[in-house]
Write a protein that holds these residues in place. Structure first.
Motif, PDB file in Angstrom:
ATOM      1  N   LEU A  55       0.901  -1.158   0.000  1.00 39.50           N
ATOM      2  CA  LEU A  55       0.000   0.000   0.000  1.00 39.50           C
ATOM      3  C   LEU A  55       0.933   1.200   0.000  1.00 39.50           C
ATOM      4  O   LEU A  55       1.675   1.408   0.966  1.00 39.50           O
ATOM      5  N   THR A  56       0.922   1.959  -1.089  1.00 34.91           N
ATOM      6  CA  THR A  56       1.985   2.945  -1.257  1.00 34.91           C
ATOM      7  C   THR A  56       1.500   4.247  -1.887  1.00 34.91           C
ATOM      8  O   THR A  56       0.596   4.228  -2.730  1.00 34.91           O
ATOM      9  N   PRO A  57       2.103   5.377  -1.512  1.00 30.96           N
ATOM     10  CA  PRO A  57       1.796   6.632  -2.193  1.00 30.96           C
ATOM     11  C   PRO A  57       2.537   6.757  -3.526  1.00 30.96           C
ATOM     12  O   PRO A  57       2.300   7.685  -4.295  1.00 30.96           O
TER      13      PRO A  57
ATOM     14  N   LEU B 175       0.173 -20.580  -6.931  1.00 29.68           N
ATOM     15  CA  LEU B 175       1.512 -20.582  -6.340  1.00 29.68           C
ATOM     16  C   LEU B 175       1.793 -19.277  -5.586  1.00 29.68           C
ATOM     17  O   LEU B 175       2.179 -19.300  -4.421  1.00 29.68           O
ATOM     18  N   LYS B 176       1.618 -18.152  -6.280  1.00 33.20           N
ATOM     19  CA  LYS B 176       1.944 -16.871  -5.654  1.00 33.20           C
ATOM     20  C   LYS B 176       0.874 -15.835  -5.973  1.00 33.20           C
ATOM     21  O   LYS B 176       0.175 -15.938  -6.986  1.00 33.20           O
ATOM     22  N   ILE B 177       0.798 -14.810  -5.110  1.00 27.55           N
ATOM     23  CA  ILE B 177      -0.180 -13.739  -5.335  1.00 27.55           C
ATOM     24  C   ILE B 177       0.398 -12.402  -4.882  1.00 27.55           C
ATOM     25  O   ILE B 177       1.059 -12.311  -3.841  1.00 27.55           O
ATOM     26  N   ALA B 178       0.144 -11.380  -5.682  1.00 25.04           N
ATOM     27  CA  ALA B 178       0.553 -10.016  -5.331  1.00 25.04           C
ATOM     28  C   ALA B 178      -0.683  -9.127  -5.326  1.00 25.04           C
ATOM     29  O   ALA B 178      -1.517  -9.200  -6.231  1.00 25.04           O
ATOM     30  N   LEU B 179      -0.836  -8.331  -4.255  1.00 27.53           N
ATOM     31  CA  LEU B 179      -1.905  -7.337  -4.185  1.00 27.53           C
ATOM     32  C   LEU B 179      -1.263  -5.990  -3.870  1.00 27.53           C
ATOM     33  O   LEU B 179      -0.771  -5.788  -2.759  1.00 27.53           O
ATOM     34  N   HIS B 180      -1.264  -5.097  -4.827  1.00 33.43           N
ATOM     35  CA  HIS B 180      -0.670  -3.770  -4.624  1.00 33.43           C
ATOM     36  C   HIS B 180      -1.754  -2.704  -4.796  1.00 33.43           C
ATOM     37  O   HIS B 180      -2.534  -2.764  -5.745  1.00 33.43           O
ATOM     38  N   HIS B 181      -1.790  -1.738  -3.886  1.00 30.04           N
ATOM     39  CA  HIS B 181      -2.791  -0.670  -3.956  1.00 30.04           C
ATOM     40  C   HIS B 181      -2.130   0.677  -3.720  1.00 30.04           C
ATOM     41  O   HIS B 181      -1.217   0.788  -2.896  1.00 30.04           O
TER      42      HIS B 181
ATOM     43  N   ASP C 137      -4.365   6.587 -14.361  1.00 32.26           N
ATOM     44  CA  ASP C 137      -3.426   6.041 -13.372  1.00 32.26           C
ATOM     45  C   ASP C 137      -3.950   4.707 -12.833  1.00 32.26           C
ATOM     46  O   ASP C 137      -5.121   4.363 -12.982  1.00 32.26           O
ATOM     47  N   ILE C 138      -3.058   3.983 -12.159  1.00 31.22           N
ATOM     48  CA  ILE C 138      -3.369   2.638 -11.674  1.00 31.22           C
ATOM     49  C   ILE C 138      -3.513   2.620 -10.158  1.00 31.22           C
ATOM     50  O   ILE C 138      -2.527   2.753  -9.446  1.00 31.22           O
ATOM     51  N   PRO C 139      -4.754   2.446  -9.640  1.00 29.92           N
ATOM     52  CA  PRO C 139      -4.919   2.347  -8.182  1.00 29.92           C
ATOM     53  C   PRO C 139      -4.670   0.952  -7.631  1.00 29.92           C
ATOM     54  O   PRO C 139      -4.346   0.811  -6.456  1.00 29.92           O
ATOM     55  N   VAL C 140      -4.841  -0.082  -8.455  1.00 33.10           N
ATOM     56  CA  VAL C 140      -4.712  -1.438  -7.908  1.00 33.10           C
ATOM     57  C   VAL C 140      -4.189  -2.415  -8.959  1.00 33.10           C
ATOM     58  O   VAL C 140      -4.537  -2.316 -10.142  1.00 33.10           O
TER      59      VAL C 140
ATOM     60  N   PRO D 118     -10.058  -1.438   4.228  1.00 35.11           N
ATOM     61  CA  PRO D 118     -10.430  -0.054   4.571  1.00 35.11           C
ATOM     62  C   PRO D 118      -9.641   0.997   3.795  1.00 35.11           C
ATOM     63  O   PRO D 118      -8.680   1.581   4.286  1.00 35.11           O
ATOM     64  N   ILE D 119     -10.104   1.181   2.555  1.00 30.94           N
ATOM     65  CA  ILE D 119      -9.561   2.215   1.673  1.00 30.94           C
ATOM     66  C   ILE D 119     -10.763   2.968   1.117  1.00 30.94           C
ATOM     67  O   ILE D 119     -11.789   2.346   0.791  1.00 30.94           O
ATOM     68  N   TRP D 120     -10.647   4.290   1.041  1.00 32.82           N
ATOM     69  CA  TRP D 120     -11.771   5.107   0.577  1.00 32.82           C
ATOM     70  C   TRP D 120     -11.345   5.958  -0.596  1.00 32.82           C
ATOM     71  O   TRP D 120     -10.261   6.551  -0.600  1.00 32.82           O
ATOM     72  N   LYS D 121     -12.277   6.032  -1.570  1.00 36.10           N
ATOM     73  CA  LYS D 121     -12.016   6.774  -2.803  1.00 36.10           C
ATOM     74  C   LYS D 121     -12.865   8.036  -2.821  1.00 36.10           C
ATOM     75  O   LYS D 121     -14.078   7.988  -2.582  1.00 36.10           O
ATOM     76  N   LYS D 122     -12.220   9.144  -3.110  1.00 42.57           N
ATOM     77  CA  LYS D 122     -12.956  10.401  -3.276  1.00 42.57           C
ATOM     78  C   LYS D 122     -12.841  10.816  -4.732  1.00 42.57           C
ATOM     79  O   LYS D 122     -11.735  10.827  -5.283  1.00 42.57           O
ATOM     80  N   GLU D 123     -13.987  11.110  -5.351  1.00 42.70           N
ATOM     81  CA  GLU D 123     -13.974  11.546  -6.750  1.00 42.70           C
ATOM     82  C   GLU D 123     -14.098  13.058  -6.812  1.00 42.70           C
ATOM     83  O   GLU D 123     -14.927  13.647  -6.128  1.00 42.70           O
ATOM     84  N   PHE D 124     -13.283  13.658  -7.650  1.00 44.36           N
ATOM     85  CA  PHE D 124     -13.290  15.116  -7.836  1.00 44.36           C
ATOM     86  C   PHE D 124     -13.891  15.436  -9.196  1.00 44.36           C
ATOM     87  O   PHE D 124     -13.424  14.957 -10.221  1.00 44.36           O
ATOM     88  N   PHE D 125     -14.971  16.258  -9.161  1.00 40.10           N
ATOM     89  CA  PHE D 125     -15.628  16.696 -10.387  1.00 40.10           C
ATOM     90  C   PHE D 125     -15.362  18.184 -10.587  1.00 40.10           C
ATOM     91  O   PHE D 125     -14.790  18.854  -9.720  1.00 40.10           O
TER      92      PHE D 125
END
Lengths: 80, 141
Positions: free
Chosen positions: B9-11, B77-83, B92-95, B123-130
């Motif tokens: 989980l990274t900026p 065998l293996k799994i990666a979850l990046h957010h 851009d790529i969020p996940v 527990p991750i929250w998305k805010k959309e900007f219009f």
């Protein structure tokens, strides 16, 4: 007892806070804590639809909060 | 089990190659990846940008739980979850989810399980900007 409460997302906007140290006069379940929060922050009208986590794990409505617990209000998540 | 899981989980900008390289293995017959991308519209409104915020410590724990369950439930065998966290622009790529397995079926199923569960529990929250304001997604179910 004192519990540390964490606010995220829409809850943070409603309370205007990221966190608060709240002093409770008695032991409470999550359900009772919801009532307490609604009284303290009347903007939290959807509180019954929000999940709760204690010490970083989801808990059910009847979970009893202990002194020094970190309680997070988890509004509907929207990651991904 | 830990050496079969990569959770992040990274900026910083997510890296698809890193996820692929983590799950890649000589014993695998296939790799399934899911890449989420920021869409330029929601319900007919133009989205300018998104912001993801997280309960970081718990979110990482929940991501690890999903990975562990996927390893138990599916023959992978293996799994990666990046957010990603923070401000993201359209495209851009969020996940990213990447899964490797001997046979493709398990990898497809595990990948779908992982992204669906992530959207329900982490527990991750998305805010959309219009143009005319901003809104927490799903904030009022």
């Amino acid at each position: 007892m004192t519990i540390n409460t964490l606010f995220f997302g829409v809850v943070m906007d409603i309370t205007g806070l990221r966190k608060a140290a709240l002093t409770l006069e008695k032991e409470m379940t999550i359900r009772e804590f919801q009532e307490y929060l609604l009284e303290k922050y009347p903007g939290l009208i959807d509180i019954n639809n929000f999940a709760f986590a204690v010490n970083e794990s989801y808990v059910k409505d009847d979970f009893k909060i202990q002194d020094k617990d970190v309680v997070a209000i988890i509004p509907p998540v929207s990651g991904g | 089990m830990e050496d079969r899981i990569s959770v992040l989980l990274t900026p910083k900008k997510l890296n698809q190659q890193k996820c692929y390289d983590f799950v890649q293995d000589a014993s695998c017959g296939g790799i399934v990846t899911f890449t989420g991308t920021v869409r330029n519209h929601t319900s007919g409104k133009e989205v300018k940008q998104l912001e993801f915020s997280a309960y970081t410590s718990m979110a990482v724990k929940e991501l690890i739980k999903i990975a562990e369950r996927a390893l138990k439930r599916f023959d992978i065998l293996k799994i990666a979850l990046h957010h990603a966290e923070g401000l993201l622009q359209v495209g851009d790529i969020p996940v990213i989810i990447a899964v490797s397995s001997s046979h493709r079926k398990a990898a497809f199923e595990a990948c779908e399980y992982a992204i669906n569960t992530l959207k329900e529990t982490v527990p991750i929250w998305k805010k959309e900007f219009f143009e005319d304001g901003e809104v927490w997604v799903n904030a009022h179910p």
